[in-house]
Design a protein around this motif. Structure first.
Motif, PDB file in Angstrom:
ATOM      1  N   ASN A  97      47.681  41.657  33.344  1.00  0.00           N
ATOM      2  CA  ASN A  97      49.089  41.402  33.674  1.00  0.00           C
ATOM      3  C   ASN A  97      49.481  42.069  34.989  1.00  0.00           C
ATOM      4  OD1 ASN A  97      49.564  39.807  31.418  1.00  0.00           O
ATOM      5  ND2 ASN A  97      50.224  41.533  30.162  1.00  0.00           N
ATOM      6  N   TRP A  98      49.024  43.302  35.204  1.00  0.00           N
ATOM      7  CA  TRP A  98      49.309  44.000  36.465  1.00  0.00           C
ATOM      8  C   TRP A  98      48.729  43.223  37.646  1.00  0.00           C
ATOM      9  CZ3 TRP A  98      47.653  49.623  34.850  1.00  0.00           C
ATOM     10  CH2 TRP A  98      48.715  50.278  34.256  1.00  0.00           C
ATOM     11  N   ARG A  99      47.454  42.772  37.507  1.00  0.00           N
ATOM     12  CA  ARG A  99      46.799  42.036  38.597  1.00  0.00           C
ATOM     13  C   ARG A  99      47.551  40.746  38.890  1.00  0.00           C
ATOM     14  NH1 ARG A  99      43.065  39.399  36.538  1.00  0.00           N
ATOM     15  NH2 ARG A  99      41.905  41.161  35.681  1.00  0.00           N
ATOM     16  N   SER A 100      47.926  40.030  37.840  1.00  0.00           N
ATOM     17  CA  SER A 100      48.656  38.774  38.004  1.00  0.00           C
ATOM     18  C   SER A 100      50.005  39.016  38.693  1.00  0.00           C
ATOM     19  CB  SER A 100      48.855  38.114  36.642  1.00  0.00           C
ATOM     20  OG  SER A 100      49.623  36.953  36.760  1.00  0.00           O
ATOM     21  N   ALA A 101      50.738  40.018  38.251  1.00  0.00           N
ATOM     22  CA  ALA A 101      52.044  40.330  38.841  1.00  0.00           C
ATOM     23  C   ALA A 101      51.899  40.741  40.310  1.00  0.00           C
ATOM     24  CB  ALA A 101      52.734  41.435  38.047  1.00  0.00           C
ATOM     25  N   ALA A 102      50.798  41.424  40.641  1.00  0.00           N
ATOM     26  CA  ALA A 102      50.554  41.857  42.014  1.00  0.00           C
ATOM     27  C   ALA A 102      50.086  40.707  42.898  1.00  0.00           C
ATOM     28  CB  ALA A 102      49.521  42.981  42.037  1.00  0.00           C
ATOM     29  N   LYS A 103      49.764  39.576  42.275  1.00  0.00           N
ATOM     30  CA  LYS A 103      49.309  38.371  42.995  1.00  0.00           C
ATOM     31  C   LYS A 103      48.055  38.648  43.838  1.00  0.00           C
ATOM     32  CE  LYS A 103      53.764  36.075  43.118  1.00  0.00           C
ATOM     33  NZ  LYS A 103      54.785  36.903  42.589  1.00  0.00           N
ATOM     34  N   VAL A 104      47.092  39.329  43.204  1.00  0.00           N
ATOM     35  CA  VAL A 104      45.803  39.600  43.827  1.00  0.00           C
ATOM     36  C   VAL A 104      44.706  39.209  42.842  1.00  0.00           C
ATOM     37  CG1 VAL A 104      46.623  41.440  45.354  1.00  0.00           C
ATOM     38  CG2 VAL A 104      45.828  42.005  43.045  1.00  0.00           C
ATOM     39  N   SER A 105      43.490  39.082  43.361  1.00  0.00           N
ATOM     40  CA  SER A 105      42.379  38.725  42.473  1.00  0.00           C
ATOM     41  C   SER A 105      41.418  39.883  42.247  1.00  0.00           C
ATOM     42  CB  SER A 105      41.614  37.519  43.031  1.00  0.00           C
ATOM     43  OG  SER A 105      41.117  37.812  44.321  1.00  0.00           O
ATOM     44  N   SER A 106      41.609  40.986  42.996  1.00  0.00           N
ATOM     45  CA  SER A 106      40.705  42.122  42.818  1.00  0.00           C
ATOM     46  C   SER A 106      41.389  43.424  43.225  1.00  0.00           C
ATOM     47  CB  SER A 106      39.442  41.935  43.653  1.00  0.00           C
ATOM     48  OG  SER A 106      39.741  42.073  45.030  1.00  0.00           O
ATOM     49  N   PHE A 107      40.799  44.515  42.760  1.00  0.00           N
ATOM     50  CA  PHE A 107      41.276  45.845  43.114  1.00  0.00           C
ATOM     51  C   PHE A 107      41.150  46.070  44.623  1.00  0.00           C
ATOM     52  CE2 PHE A 107      40.616  50.512  43.457  1.00  0.00           C
ATOM     53  CZ  PHE A 107      41.833  50.924  42.948  1.00  0.00           C
ATOM     54  N   ASP A 108      40.040  45.628  45.220  1.00  0.00           N
ATOM     55  CA  ASP A 108      39.846  45.782  46.668  1.00  0.00           C
ATOM     56  C   ASP A 108      40.916  45.047  47.464  1.00  0.00           C
ATOM     57  OD1 ASP A 108      37.641  47.397  46.322  1.00  0.00           O
ATOM     58  OD2 ASP A 108      36.192  45.793  46.628  1.00  0.00           O
ATOM     59  N   GLU A 109      41.258  43.846  47.024  1.00  0.00           N
ATOM     60  CA  GLU A 109      42.314  43.091  47.709  1.00  0.00           C
ATOM     61  C   GLU A 109      43.638  43.849  47.636  1.00  0.00           C
ATOM     62  OE1 GLU A 109      44.715  38.834  47.391  1.00  0.00           O
ATOM     63  OE2 GLU A 109      42.911  39.118  46.162  1.00  0.00           O
ATOM     64  N   ALA A 110      43.920  44.425  46.482  1.00  0.00           N
ATOM     65  CA  ALA A 110      45.171  45.164  46.312  1.00  0.00           C
ATOM     66  C   ALA A 110      45.202  46.427  47.163  1.00  0.00           C
ATOM     67  CB  ALA A 110      45.367  45.515  44.842  1.00  0.00           C
ATOM     68  N   THR A 111      44.112  47.205  47.144  1.00  0.00           N
ATOM     69  CA  THR A 111      44.114  48.455  47.918  1.00  0.00           C
ATOM     70  C   THR A 111      44.169  48.191  49.419  1.00  0.00           C
ATOM     71  OG1 THR A 111      41.701  48.637  47.810  1.00  0.00           O
ATOM     72  CG2 THR A 111      42.974  49.846  46.149  1.00  0.00           C
ATOM     73  N   ALA A 112      43.685  47.036  49.856  1.00  0.00           N
ATOM     74  CA  ALA A 112      43.759  46.692  51.279  1.00  0.00           C
ATOM     75  C   ALA A 112      45.211  46.491  51.725  1.00  0.00           C
ATOM     76  CB  ALA A 112      42.940  45.438  51.572  1.00  0.00           C
ATOM     77  N   LYS A 113      46.103  46.199  50.782  1.00  0.00           N
ATOM     78  CA  LYS A 113      47.513  45.987  51.097  1.00  0.00           C
ATOM     79  C   LYS A 113      48.320  47.285  51.013  1.00  0.00           C
ATOM     80  CE  LYS A 113      47.372  41.222  49.568  1.00  0.00           C
ATOM     81  NZ  LYS A 113      48.069  40.144  48.904  1.00  0.00           N
ATOM     82  N   CYS A 114      47.688  48.329  50.518  1.00  0.00           N
ATOM     83  CA  CYS A 114      48.338  49.625  50.352  1.00  0.00           C
ATOM     84  C   CYS A 114      47.693  50.624  51.304  1.00  0.00           C
ATOM     85  CB  CYS A 114      48.164  50.112  48.911  1.00  0.00           C
ATOM     86  SG  CYS A 114      48.875  49.010  47.663  1.00  0.00           S
TER      87      CYS A 114
END
Length: 155
Positions: A97-114
């Motif tokens: 649910n967190w990944r879906s809400a963040a609109k990312v497909s991976s942890f690496d994609e998310a950390t690249a935005k932070c």
């Protein structure tokens, strides 16, 4: 509050022996307008993210990993597909649910935005959703970002 959110919040709060937790925004009210300061150490870091959803996802996952390691002495297996720790049941559902809400497909994609969180940044709380893991703040240069409540201390 969901028991897993509570556990994640505890896990991403700074280590008790490292700082005085009595001023932590997990222990005291840090509503909009509160003057605060960030906390980060090499072994107790956070990520500053542009959205609430990214912050909850990235920092929540880091909290789960920290909690798992603290309780078992072992790191969880990591999915080669998502880069996330492999959990089952309610925890897996929460991470999905967190990944879906963040609109990312991976942890690496998310950390690249932070970005890596910094220590001792003076901020003002802009939004502190009740019961949430993350708080929205503005620094002295008017940069805004979301970070975990446990890495914010009232000044």
């Amino acid at each position: 509050m969901n028991k897993w959110i509570l556990l994640a919040a505890i896990a991403i709060a700074p280590a008790a022996n490292a700082v005085d937790l009595s001023k932590s925004c997990t222990a005291v009210d840090c509503s909009a307008g509160t003057k605060a300061v960030t906390y980060a150490q090499k072994d107790d870091a956070y990520h500053a993210c542009p959205t609430l959803e990214l912050s909850d996802y990235v920092n929540g996952l880091m909290g789960f990993v920290s909690m798992t390691y603290g309780m078992t002495g072992k790191m969880p297996n990591v999915s080669p597909k998502t880069g996330e720790p492999e959990y089952a049941g309610e925890t897996k559902d929460m991470i999905d649910n967190w990944r879906s809400a963040a609109k990312v497909s991976s942890f690496d994609e998310a950390t690249a935005k932070c970005s890596k969180g910094k220590d001792k940044v003076q901020v003002i709380v802009m939004n502190s959703p009740e019961g949430g893991l993350s708080v929205w703040v503005a620094d002295q240069k008017q940069n805004t970002f979301w970070l975990p409540r446990g890495h914010l201390f009232k000044r």
